[in-house]
Design a protein around this motif. Structure first.
Motif, PDB file in Angstrom:
ATOM      1  N   ALA A   1       1.342  -1.438  -0.399  1.00  0.00           N
ATOM      2  CA  ALA A   1       0.058  -0.584  -0.020  1.00  0.00           C
ATOM      3  C   ALA A   1       0.515   1.832  -0.343  1.00  0.00           C
ATOM      4  CB  ALA A   1      -0.725   0.240   0.694  1.00  0.00           C
ATOM      5  N   LEU A   2       1.515   0.950   0.663  1.00  0.00           N
ATOM      6  CA  LEU A   2       3.333   2.169   0.594  1.00  0.00           C
ATOM      7  C   LEU A   2       3.862   2.559  -0.455  1.00  0.00           C
ATOM      8  CD1 LEU A   2       4.295   1.497   4.786  1.00  0.00           C
ATOM      9  CD2 LEU A   2       2.628   3.499   3.656  1.00  0.00           C
TER      10      LEU A   2
ATOM     11  N   ALA B   1       8.421 -12.706   5.525  1.00  0.00           N
ATOM     12  CA  ALA B   1       7.525 -12.659   6.995  1.00  0.00           C
ATOM     13  C   ALA B   1       7.893 -11.385   7.600  1.00  0.00           C
ATOM     14  CB  ALA B   1       7.901 -13.531   7.810  1.00  0.00           C
ATOM     15  N   THR B   2       6.903 -10.240   5.931  1.00  0.00           N
ATOM     16  CA  THR B   2       7.310  -8.153   6.876  1.00  0.00           C
ATOM     17  C   THR B   2       5.321  -8.342   6.358  1.00  0.00           C
ATOM     18  OG1 THR B   2       7.779  -8.323   3.872  1.00  0.00           O
ATOM     19  CG2 THR B   2       9.381  -8.562   5.551  1.00  0.00           C
ATOM     20  N   VAL B   3       5.507  -7.107   6.877  1.00  0.00           N
ATOM     21  CA  VAL B   3       3.630  -6.664   6.932  1.00  0.00           C
ATOM     22  C   VAL B   3       3.309  -7.225   5.297  1.00  0.00           C
ATOM     23  CG1 VAL B   3       2.549  -4.607   6.819  1.00  0.00           C
ATOM     24  CG2 VAL B   3       4.161  -5.180   8.608  1.00  0.00           C
TER      25      VAL B   3
ATOM     26  N   ALA C   1       2.638 -10.758   4.551  1.00  0.00           N
ATOM     27  CA  ALA C   1       1.940 -11.279   4.783  1.00  0.00           C
ATOM     28  C   ALA C   1       0.122 -10.791   4.331  1.00  0.00           C
ATOM     29  CB  ALA C   1       1.934 -11.047   6.464  1.00  0.00           C
ATOM     30  N   THR C   2       0.521  -9.498   4.062  1.00  0.00           N
ATOM     31  CA  THR C   2      -0.438  -8.638   3.277  1.00  0.00           C
ATOM     32  C   THR C   2      -1.077  -9.465   1.772  1.00  0.00           C
ATOM     33  OG1 THR C   2      -0.590  -6.850   4.445  1.00  0.00           O
ATOM     34  CG2 THR C   2      -1.910  -6.646   2.390  1.00  0.00           C
TER      35      THR C   2
ATOM     36  N   HIS D   1      -2.194 -13.090   2.522  1.00  0.00           N
ATOM     37  CA  HIS D   1      -3.808 -13.215   3.290  1.00  0.00           C
ATOM     38  C   HIS D   1      -4.942 -12.961   1.720  1.00  0.00           C
ATOM     39  CE1 HIS D   1      -2.429 -14.052   7.396  1.00  0.00           C
ATOM     40  NE2 HIS D   1      -2.379 -12.322   7.125  1.00  0.00           N
TER      41      HIS D   1
ATOM     42  N   ASP E   1      -6.782 -15.328  -0.080  1.00  0.00           N
ATOM     43  CA  ASP E   1      -8.503 -15.158   0.082  1.00  0.00           C
ATOM     44  C   ASP E   1      -9.097 -14.956  -1.489  1.00  0.00           C
ATOM     45  OD1 ASP E   1      -9.037 -14.333   2.367  1.00  0.00           O
ATOM     46  OD2 ASP E   1      -8.971 -12.799   1.818  1.00  0.00           O
TER      47      ASP E   1
ATOM     48  N   ARG F   1       0.813 -22.711   3.537  1.00  0.00           N
ATOM     49  CA  ARG F   1       2.020 -22.147   3.930  1.00  0.00           C
ATOM     50  C   ARG F   1       3.326 -21.544   4.674  1.00  0.00           C
ATOM     51  NH1 ARG F   1       0.588 -17.135   8.428  1.00  0.00           N
ATOM     52  NH2 ARG F   1       3.046 -17.763   9.338  1.00  0.00           N
TER      53      ARG F   1
ATOM     54  N   GLU G   1      12.216 -10.080  19.417  1.00  0.00           N
ATOM     55  CA  GLU G   1      11.145 -10.709  19.953  1.00  0.00           C
ATOM     56  C   GLU G   1      10.348 -10.911  18.869  1.00  0.00           C
ATOM     57  OE1 GLU G   1      12.693  -7.821  20.373  1.00  0.00           O
ATOM     58  OE2 GLU G   1      12.883  -7.092  22.391  1.00  0.00           O
ATOM     59  N   GLY G   2      10.333 -10.063  17.584  1.00  0.00           N
ATOM     60  CA  GLY G   2       8.383 -11.199  16.722  1.00  0.00           C
ATOM     61  C   GLY G   2       9.436 -12.473  16.214  1.00  0.00           C
TER      62      GLY G   2
ATOM     63  N   ALA H   1       8.106 -14.245  19.011  1.00  0.00           N
ATOM     64  CA  ALA H   1       6.125 -14.669  19.026  1.00  0.00           C
ATOM     65  C   ALA H   1       5.608 -15.031  17.611  1.00  0.00           C
ATOM     66  CB  ALA H   1       5.675 -13.257  18.658  1.00  0.00           C
TER      67      ALA H   1
END
Lengths: 250, 200
Positions: free
Chosen positions: B112-113, B144-146, B149-150, B153, B157, B168, B184-185, B188
């Motif tokens: 998007a950016l 495994a980034t925004v 992952a976007t 998904h 869909d 995946r 930490e990511g 998690a």
């Protein structure tokens, strides 16, 4: 020149092979850009993800230079929501709106605190959507385009406020709105009453309301469209709110 | 320094990934020191690759044949398609030799950016292969980034109505990684994707 502060990563763009240019939002410095040496490296990539909460340090020889960022990851918001399409869409939308609407290097402590809370609780997207709509309303107010939801613009009534004028941003009660209801924007109850329950249609109405004023004023004043991430979040919520088709008759 | 030919060579070498002006000067000097054994073979290889290498119309890989050697290999599992962002990711999977199915190269990620939308990705060949009916599983091997992952998904869909299985890659501890040094990511993600060794 130097500052250190907790910050939120709003945007990261590749710069050369290993570096990146990041945009952070901090309480005192506002939206601030800087070069991140090795920002694309394997060691730092996890830190420089959109939505991450970091302990940032900016240094520059002069105050108006791009300068350099270094940071330590405090809360990996993005990593926690990679599996959740809704939470991920929310995170991307909130960061894109902050990145596009806020002026550079201007402190907006209330907006920073609101986004910080939103990202800290983003693992529960149902709650975070309500927080996002409220945060966008605060953002509009901070930018000078605040909604006036205290009383009805027509009758002065303070109860049963159900619509907002798309022109003035002032609330209108259900009774006073009846002749023009179709031309007004629905006002979700949770924006006036913090305890009001909110479902998918309220989320959609809230996003439509703040989206209208963000597009017209927040972004429109800078001749920019709403960010695609924000549009895509609205589409996702609108799909959730759409009535499910009737089950086939047996 | 030498004539404009050398300056041009250095300028072009300097545009290669990992090379700056200083490294480009060193590389140019190294090539020009023994042109017959160093420069000429490299020039010939570049010319030949430029003339022969093309994008595979099935998967988007780069190869001198179309369909590429992977798509043309009947020994590969034809029902498995692994979706990657770029050719570099495909080559990384092939280096390990762990996967014996087919690939699809998206050619980017939704962002998007950066203003990258679905129309900017290579999706039609993937839909066409699925419509042919030979594909039984699509494996999404995206970063495994925004943005990764976007895209994942969105692809899931989009492909769901076709009825193929969609999986995946797992996320978690890297080989040789100790908990103490991980971010930490990753921790998690590893905790979320934990596997039970035994259950009561």
């Amino acid at each position: 020149m130097e500052w250190q502060a907790p910050a939120i990563v709003l945007d990261v763009r590749r710069h050369g092979e290993n570096d990146a240019v990041a945009t952070l939002l901090s309480e005192a410095e506002g939206r601030h850009r800087g070069l991140v040496r090795g920002g694309q490296s394997r060691r730092q990539a996890a830190t420089w993800q959109v939505g991450s909460l970091v302990a940032a340090r900016w240094t520059g020889r002069l105050a108006d230079q791009l300068g350099h960022f270094t940071a330590e990851l405090v809360h990996p918001s993005a990593a926690l929501v990679l599996d959740s399409p809704l939470a991920l869409a929310l995170l991307a939308a909130a960061c894109a709106v902050a990145e596009g609407a806020l002026p550079e290097r201007e402190a907006h402590p209330r907006i920073f605190a609101g986004l910080f809370r939103l990202l800290a609780g983003i693992v529960a997207p149902e709650r975070a959507i309500v927080d996002l709509v409220r945060w966008e309303a605060d953002l509009l107010a901070d930018l000078g385009y605040g909604l006036d939801l205290r009383c009805c613009a027509v009758s002065g009534a303070v109860d049963d406020l159900a619509f907002v004028s798309p022109r003035t941003g002032r609330a209108v009660s259900r009774t006073a709105a009846s002749p023009w209801a179709e031309r007004l924007l629905p006002l979700p109850a949770f924006l006036c009453d913090a305890a009001a329950p909110a479902g998918a249609s309220d989320w959609r109405d809230g996003l439509r309301l703040t989206g209208h004023f963000l597009a017209r004023d927040g972004f429109g004043a800078r001749h920019r469209p709403l960010p695609p991430a924000r549009l895509s979040l609205y589409d996702r919520i609108a799909t959730l709110a759409a009535p499910s088709p009737d089950p086939p008759e047996s | 320094m030498g004539g404009p030919e050398i300056a041009r060579l250095i300028a072009l070498l300097g545009k290669l990934p990992g090379l700056g002006p200083r490294s480009a000067r060193r590389a140019a000097l190294w090539l020009l020191r023994e042109p017959a054994t160093r420069l000429a073979p490299l020039a010939a290889a570049l010319t030949e690759a430029g003339a022969v290498v093309r994008r595979c119309r099935v998967c988007g890989n780069l190869d001198s044949q179309d369909p590429c050697f992977i798509c043309a290999d009947p020994g590969r599992e034809q029902g498995l398609v692994l979706v990657v962002e770029g050719v570099g990711d495909l080559w990384a999977m092939e280096r390990g030799g762990l996967y014996r199915g087919l690939y699809h190269v998206l050619g980017g990620l939704l962002s998007a950016l950066a203003g990258v939308g679905p129309e900017d990705l290579s999706l039609a060949p993937l839909h066409a292969r699925i419509a042919e009916g030979a594909v039984r599983e699509v494996i999404l091997a995206l970063p495994a980034t925004v943005d990764g992952a976007t895209t994942m998904h969105w692809l899931a869909d989009t492909l769901r109505p076709s009825g193929v299985a969609i999986s995946r890659l797992a996320q978690g501890l890297p080989m040789g990684g100790s908990l103490e040094t991980l971010d930490e990511g990753t921790l998690a993600a590893a905790l979320r994707a934990r596997r039970y060794e035994s259950t009561p």
